[in-house]
Design an enzyme around this catalytic site. Structure first.
Site, short mmCIF file in Angstrom:
data_model
loop_
_atom_site.label_atom_id
_atom_site.label_comp_id
_atom_site.label_asym_id
_atom_site.label_seq_id
_atom_site.Cartn_x
_atom_site.Cartn_y
_atom_site.Cartn_z
NE ARG A 42 -13.51 16.06 -154.49
CZ ARG A 42 -13.61 17.38 -154.64
NH1 ARG A 42 -12.51 18.07 -154.85
NH2 ARG A 42 -14.77 17.99 -154.57
CB VAL A 74 -14.23 20.07 -150.61
CG1 VAL A 74 -13.14 19.57 -151.55
CG2 VAL A 74 -13.83 19.84 -149.16
CB SER A 75 -13.97 24.15 -154.92
OG SER A 75 -13.94 25.29 -154.10
CB ALA A 76 -17.06 21.51 -158.33
CD GLN A 80 -10.93 21.73 -155.74
OE1 GLN A 80 -11.22 20.59 -156.09
NE2 GLN A 80 -10.69 22.05 -154.47
#
Length: 419
Positions: A42, A74-76, A80
């Site tokens: 990540r 960048v989504s949590a 996701q």
């Protein structure tokens, strides 16, 4: 150890910790999704922040507009994980992501494997350039990164067995459905009366039917699919009422409403301190005409209203009156509980409060522990008589229908929008 080796080791440990947290929270439930989270670095998709920040359970903002509003991120990881579990991807599948960032596409690539194919697209060239660079840096060179308006999907790599939309959508364009295989699914953060739920749809003939719906939040879609909600300001700019649809025909009727006596009424419906109640919000959006979300500017807050949630509190307007969801503590210590109720203003405050309390009570009797609603999407040309019973939300491309299971305890109402 050398410094890069130390960093790599620490990143692997943080990935493991994050994955274990998501499993403990019940968000990662299958081995393939677990392996994907343990594998994809990540931090390679969030170089703007520290290693520790990249692995926190929160959003990493990568771009803001001129007003400081997030337009790409960048989504949590918890969101996701939820959407990937909803989509149920498998090896060899062809998958599309609408709304790019890179990290989620890499997770999808792990799930579909070498025999599958992932395409990720975005309308913003800065976003696609960044995604392409990050994917290459992390070793995911086989992901197709496409610059395009998500409204049109991506026909050049269609059809797709799985499509995941990672931006908030108000509507479902025809291309998203047309580019699915007959057994394909669409997972989309769909906005309904201001509330967003990540909904996974399957195809049933000419329409879509939900298999799951989870609470979520995303940056709003840009381009042709953008939809602006109506904001009605009260008391200067202190209080705002946000209407996704069905805004008042004569908003001037609300002028001076907040200068009237505040009526308080309580429903008798209580919840435990940690009990989830997200279905209550969607039930109220389904059951109440004039539904909206109330927001209070914290800097200007004079205490005229005391909502359950100052950012987005369920509310309803009826001509010159309105009511909003309130909560009060009814227990202490280990027995702490909270009761739902209503605060209302205007000449018909008591009537509006009674109507909302009746809806809260109906939820408490019939839906608080239930499976939640079934959400369907029909073509705009569908005969109204062919639609299931429920709240019908007209969109540009079709009709969303929110239907709740018939428990025999809730009276039948005509819940269709009067638009």
């Amino acid at each position: 150890m050398t410094e890069p080796t130390v960093g790599t080791s620490r990143a692997a440990e943080l990935r493991r910790q994050l994955t274990e947290e998501l499993k403990a929270d019940g968000l990662i439930t299958t081995a393939p999704v677990e392996r994907a989270f343990l594998t994809v670095p990540r931090e390679r998709f969030a170089p703007e922040v520290t290693l520790e920040e990249a692995y926190k359970k929160g959003v990493v903002v990568t771009k803001r507009d001129e007003h400081g509003i997030t337009i790409s991120s960048v989504s949590a990881p918890q969101i996701q994980a939820t959407m990937l579990e909803q989509a149920q991807m498998d090896k060899g599948m062809r998958a599309l992501e609408i709304g790019s960032g890179g990290y989620n596409a890499a997770l999808m690539s792990e799930l579909v494997g070498q025999d599958g194919e992932v395409t990720t697209l975005d309308i913003d060239p800065e976003v696609t350039d960044r995604a392409r660079t990050c994917l290459k840096d992390a070793g995911y060179n086989d992901v197709n990164v496409v610059l395009a308006d998500g409204e049109d999907g991506c026909p050049q790599h269609a059809p797709y067995q799985r499509t995941i939309v990672t931006v908030g959508a108000w509507d479902i364009p025809p291309a998203w459905i047309e580019q699915l295989t007959p057994d394909g699914t669409l997972t989309v953060p769909l906005r309904m009366r201001g509330l967003t739920r990540s909904v996974t749809f399957t195809r049933q003939g000419t329409h879509l039917v939900s298999t799951s719906a989870k609470i979520c939040g995303f940056v709003k879609m840009q381009g042709a699919g953008a939809h602006t909600e109506r904001l009605l300001l009260l008391r200067g700019q202190e209080i705002g009422l946000r209407f996704d649809d069905g805004e008042p025909a004569d908003p001037d009727q609300l002028s001076g409403m907040l200068d009237t006596e505040r009526i308080e009424a309580w429903s008798g419906v209580e919840i435990a301190a940690l009990e989830q109640f997200d279905t209550l919000q969607l039930w109220l959006a389904t059951a109440l005409d004039g539904f909206c979300l109330m927001s209070v500017d914290r800097a200007l807050d004079a205490g005229v209203v005391s909502p359950q949630n100052k950012l987005a509190c369920p509310a309803a307007v009826d001509r010159d009156s309105f009511a909003y969801l309130a909560v009060r503590r009814t227990g202490t210590g280990s027995e702490t509980r909270f009761e739902f109720g209503v605060h209302a203003f205007g000449s018909r405050a008591r009537e509006v409060a009674e109507s909302m309390n009746a809806a809260i009570a109906a939820w408490g009797r019939s839906h608080r522990s239930g499976p939640g609603p079934r959400i369907s999407f029909y073509p705009a040309t569908t005969d109204p008589q062919a639609l299931p019973e429920g709240r019908v939300l007209p969109k540009q491309h079709g009709l969303v229908v929110i239907s709740w299971p018939d428990t025999g305890q809730v009276a039948s109402h005509n819940l269709n929008d009067k638009e």
